[in-house]
Design a protein around this motif. Sequence first.
Motif, PDB file in Angstrom:
ATOM      1  N   ARG A   1       4.961  -2.685  12.248  1.00 14.49           N
ATOM      2  CA  ARG A   1       3.519  -2.463  12.092  1.00 14.49           C
ATOM      3  C   ARG A   1       2.798  -3.744  12.523  1.00 14.49           C
ATOM      4  O   ARG A   1       2.286  -4.494  11.701  1.00 14.49           O
ATOM      5  CB  ARG A   1       3.201  -2.102  10.644  1.00 14.49           C
ATOM      6  CG  ARG A   1       3.839  -0.819  10.157  1.00 14.49           C
ATOM      7  CD  ARG A   1       3.061   0.393  10.635  1.00 14.49           C
ATOM      8  NE  ARG A   1       1.749   0.426  10.047  1.00 14.49           N
ATOM      9  CZ  ARG A   1       1.440   1.049   8.910  1.00 14.49           C
ATOM     10  NH1 ARG A   1       2.366   1.719   8.270  1.00 14.49           N
ATOM     11  NH2 ARG A   1       0.223   1.036   8.436  1.00 14.49           N
TER      12      ARG A   1
ATOM     13  N   LEU B   1      -6.004   0.403  16.294  1.00 15.63           N
ATOM     14  CA  LEU B   1      -4.555   0.371  16.016  1.00 15.63           C
ATOM     15  C   LEU B   1      -4.185  -0.829  15.143  1.00 15.63           C
ATOM     16  O   LEU B   1      -3.433  -0.700  14.168  1.00 15.63           O
ATOM     17  CB  LEU B   1      -3.802   0.311  17.353  1.00 15.63           C
ATOM     18  CG  LEU B   1      -2.288   0.111  17.296  1.00 15.63           C
ATOM     19  CD1 LEU B   1      -1.618   1.320  16.667  1.00 15.63           C
ATOM     20  CD2 LEU B   1      -1.724  -0.115  18.706  1.00 15.63           C
TER      21      LEU B   1
ATOM     22  N   ALA C   1      -5.303  -0.297  11.636  1.00 14.89           N
ATOM     23  CA  ALA C   1      -4.445   0.710  10.985  1.00 14.89           C
ATOM     24  C   ALA C   1      -3.108   0.091  10.601  1.00 14.89           C
ATOM     25  O   ALA C   1      -2.594   0.308   9.488  1.00 14.89           O
ATOM     26  CB  ALA C   1      -4.240   1.896  11.914  1.00 14.89           C
ATOM     27  N   ASN C   2      -2.522  -0.684  11.502  1.00 11.39           N
ATOM     28  CA  ASN C   2      -1.229  -1.308  11.206  1.00 11.39           C
ATOM     29  C   ASN C   2      -1.333  -2.325  10.079  1.00 11.39           C
ATOM     30  O   ASN C   2      -0.387  -2.516   9.312  1.00 11.39           O
ATOM     31  CB  ASN C   2      -0.672  -1.982  12.465  1.00 11.39           C
ATOM     32  CG  ASN C   2       0.093  -1.005  13.336  1.00 11.39           C
ATOM     33  OD1 ASN C   2       0.409   0.112  12.909  1.00 11.39           O
ATOM     34  ND2 ASN C   2       0.386  -1.388  14.557  1.00 11.39           N
TER      35      ASN C   2
ATOM     36  N   GLU D   1      -6.666   7.387  10.344  1.00 13.46           N
ATOM     37  CA  GLU D   1      -6.210   6.383  11.309  1.00 13.46           C
ATOM     38  C   GLU D   1      -5.291   7.020  12.353  1.00 13.46           C
ATOM     39  O   GLU D   1      -5.346   6.709  13.539  1.00 13.46           O
ATOM     40  CB  GLU D   1      -5.469   5.245  10.604  1.00 13.46           C
ATOM     41  CG  GLU D   1      -6.360   4.259   9.863  1.00 13.46           C
ATOM     42  CD  GLU D   1      -6.687   4.690   8.446  1.00 13.46           C
ATOM     43  OE1 GLU D   1      -6.349   5.843   8.082  1.00 13.46           O
ATOM     44  OE2 GLU D   1      -7.282   3.901   7.688  1.00 13.46           O
ATOM     45  N   LEU D   2      -4.437   7.926  11.870  1.00 12.37           N
ATOM     46  CA  LEU D   2      -3.462   8.571  12.753  1.00 12.37           C
ATOM     47  C   LEU D   2      -4.147   9.300  13.913  1.00 12.37           C
ATOM     48  O   LEU D   2      -3.807   9.096  15.081  1.00 12.37           O
ATOM     49  CB  LEU D   2      -2.624   9.554  11.935  1.00 12.37           C
ATOM     50  CG  LEU D   2      -1.332  10.033  12.567  1.00 12.37           C
ATOM     51  CD1 LEU D   2      -0.252   8.984  12.463  1.00 12.37           C
ATOM     52  CD2 LEU D   2      -0.866  11.315  11.910  1.00 12.37           C
TER      53      LEU D   2
ATOM     54  N   TYR E   1       1.485   3.328  15.832  1.00 11.89           N
ATOM     55  CA  TYR E   1       0.961   4.121  14.717  1.00 11.89           C
ATOM     56  C   TYR E   1       0.938   5.605  15.085  1.00 11.89           C
ATOM     57  O   TYR E   1      -0.048   6.309  14.866  1.00 11.89           O
ATOM     58  CB  TYR E   1      -0.454   3.647  14.344  1.00 11.89           C
ATOM     59  CG  TYR E   1      -0.831   4.018  12.917  1.00 11.89           C
ATOM     60  CD1 TYR E   1      -0.358   3.274  11.847  1.00 11.89           C
ATOM     61  CD2 TYR E   1      -1.628   5.116  12.643  1.00 11.89           C
ATOM     62  CE1 TYR E   1      -0.667   3.613  10.545  1.00 11.89           C
ATOM     63  CE2 TYR E   1      -1.940   5.464  11.337  1.00 11.89           C
ATOM     64  CZ  TYR E   1      -1.465   4.705  10.302  1.00 11.89           C
ATOM     65  OH  TYR E   1      -1.772   5.047   9.001  1.00 11.89           O
TER      66      TYR E   1
ATOM     67  N   GLU F   1       3.185   7.267   7.818  1.00 12.58           N
ATOM     68  CA  GLU F   1       3.991   6.218   7.192  1.00 12.58           C
ATOM     69  C   GLU F   1       5.337   6.792   6.785  1.00 12.58           C
ATOM     70  O   GLU F   1       5.391   7.819   6.123  1.00 12.58           O
ATOM     71  CB  GLU F   1       3.275   5.673   5.953  1.00 12.58           C
ATOM     72  CG  GLU F   1       2.132   4.776   6.319  1.00 12.58           C
ATOM     73  CD  GLU F   1       1.663   3.936   5.156  1.00 12.58           C
ATOM     74  OE1 GLU F   1       2.427   3.777   4.196  1.00 12.58           O
ATOM     75  OE2 GLU F   1       0.533   3.448   5.214  1.00 12.58           O
TER      76      GLU F   1
END
Lengths: 297, 214
Positions: free
Chosen positions: A82, A127, A130-131, A141-142, B62, B66
């Motif tokens: 990440r 990105l 989000a990470n 975020e995805l 991403y 998760e």
Amino acid sequence: MRNSAEAAGAATAGWTQFWFCTADAQRPLQKVRIGLAVMAVWFFASHWTDIGLWLGGDGILSSQSLARFLNDADLNDLVRWRLSPLYWVDSPVLLRGYLLLGMALAVASAVVRQTRAVQVALWLWVLWLANRSLMLAGLEELVLVFGLGYLALAPADEKPHWSGSVALRLLQLHVSFLVAVTGLTMLSSLIWWDGSGVMALVAPVENRSIDWVDRLSAPWVHELLTHAIVVVAIVAPVLLWSAATRKVACVAAMLWCAVLGLLSSQWLYFATLAVLLQVFGWFEPGTKVGAESGARS
Amino acid sequence: MPTQLIESSRPLPPPPRVAAVVTTAIMLHAALIGLAYLAVVRPSGIQGRVIAGFAPYLATLYLAPEPNAVDAATAEGVSFFLARGERNEQVHRLQTKPSTDRSEAGWVDAPFLGAAGSSRQRRQQRFLTTIANLGQNDQNALAGRLTLPLIAADPDARMVRVIRLPNIMTNIVRDAEPAPYTAAILREQDAVRLVRVPAPRLGSAATGNQEPQP
């Protein structure tokens, strides 16, 4: 032998047409680009009041605190990819500067037509945040990250180019697959079978902008809504790929987003999904962006 | 006329070598996304290994939800199914109190973050859910590690806990469950430590007499 060679040739030609030669791909992409720019501004603005509280030097998930936690939990391997430069930023002022720059990039991405660099920069900006938002990030975020990522593949101007076609196809496939997976994974829980799924969605009223519990308490209302949500999620992604049913499927999917946004208060996620659904171009009569537009006329 | 317009906007395909490379990339990308998304409910061993193997791609960009980072982190909003009627979906609250007595009285909600339904509140809920899940799995040190910064602004607090609020989908048994994480706050000069207060367990054994019966 000859037939199989012909079939292989036809399949290759069909594949090439589908992925690389979509007619009029840029028009829906431009609409989506503007829509995602608005979503990106919303995304960065939503972090304004608490980014220092979470990610600042004395924050709850400051780089040091997070590193200690990940070490103790033996999770370094799991999250080491990440990647984000924000792990080295702990000043609340700089973090807010990051948000401001992100909003400026979002605005620029909607207006700059000379280069795709702005779109790439915006994608990276979202990105990285989000990470960095480990344990905080969610579905919004995805969808924002993959939407902006695919858009960055397409040229910024309106000239036809095979990379625009690839970007459009990837967006269409990804969005329809995501909606379908939502429906399929809902089936893993009994609540989406017995009609109480909607009630489970609205039950945490303290976390919802609107309290729907009383309004939906009649069994026929919430059971009907539950079944409709599952059916639309599974059926609409298939119907989106046929010219004859695309408009109906798109309207159904948009309504699905609106209803779920209202019920779950996940506004940004469902608004972004609704923007991404515009890649099917149903709103423009002259645009052929479905599977049939790959075929030679 | 419309057909001519559409034809004029049709791009030329890339050179064959470029097309082959892009095709391979598309197929690999689609396969990985498919695997990662379908692993949301419960990944198989193969899915888990493939996702872990391609983490430099999936996680860096991403592209996947998760991967159950802290087993615990499947909080609301991270999984596609939106709701399953599970404990994670209940509203979580952080509470403190200025005394160390074990009674239910005196608990006060920690300052509330954000309006109902806001992104700010959703982040807070995801974080509290993680603490609650760690506490429930007896990962006390980890739950404490995450809780400490939350109480830094409250020097008078002597106890802290994360509770789950009942809602229309919870039954009387679930509502009676103890808080998933409760800890005493020990302050020694500048240092602050949290010591887990064991929660009473529900069980089928008689609890009135601790002596083993013959």
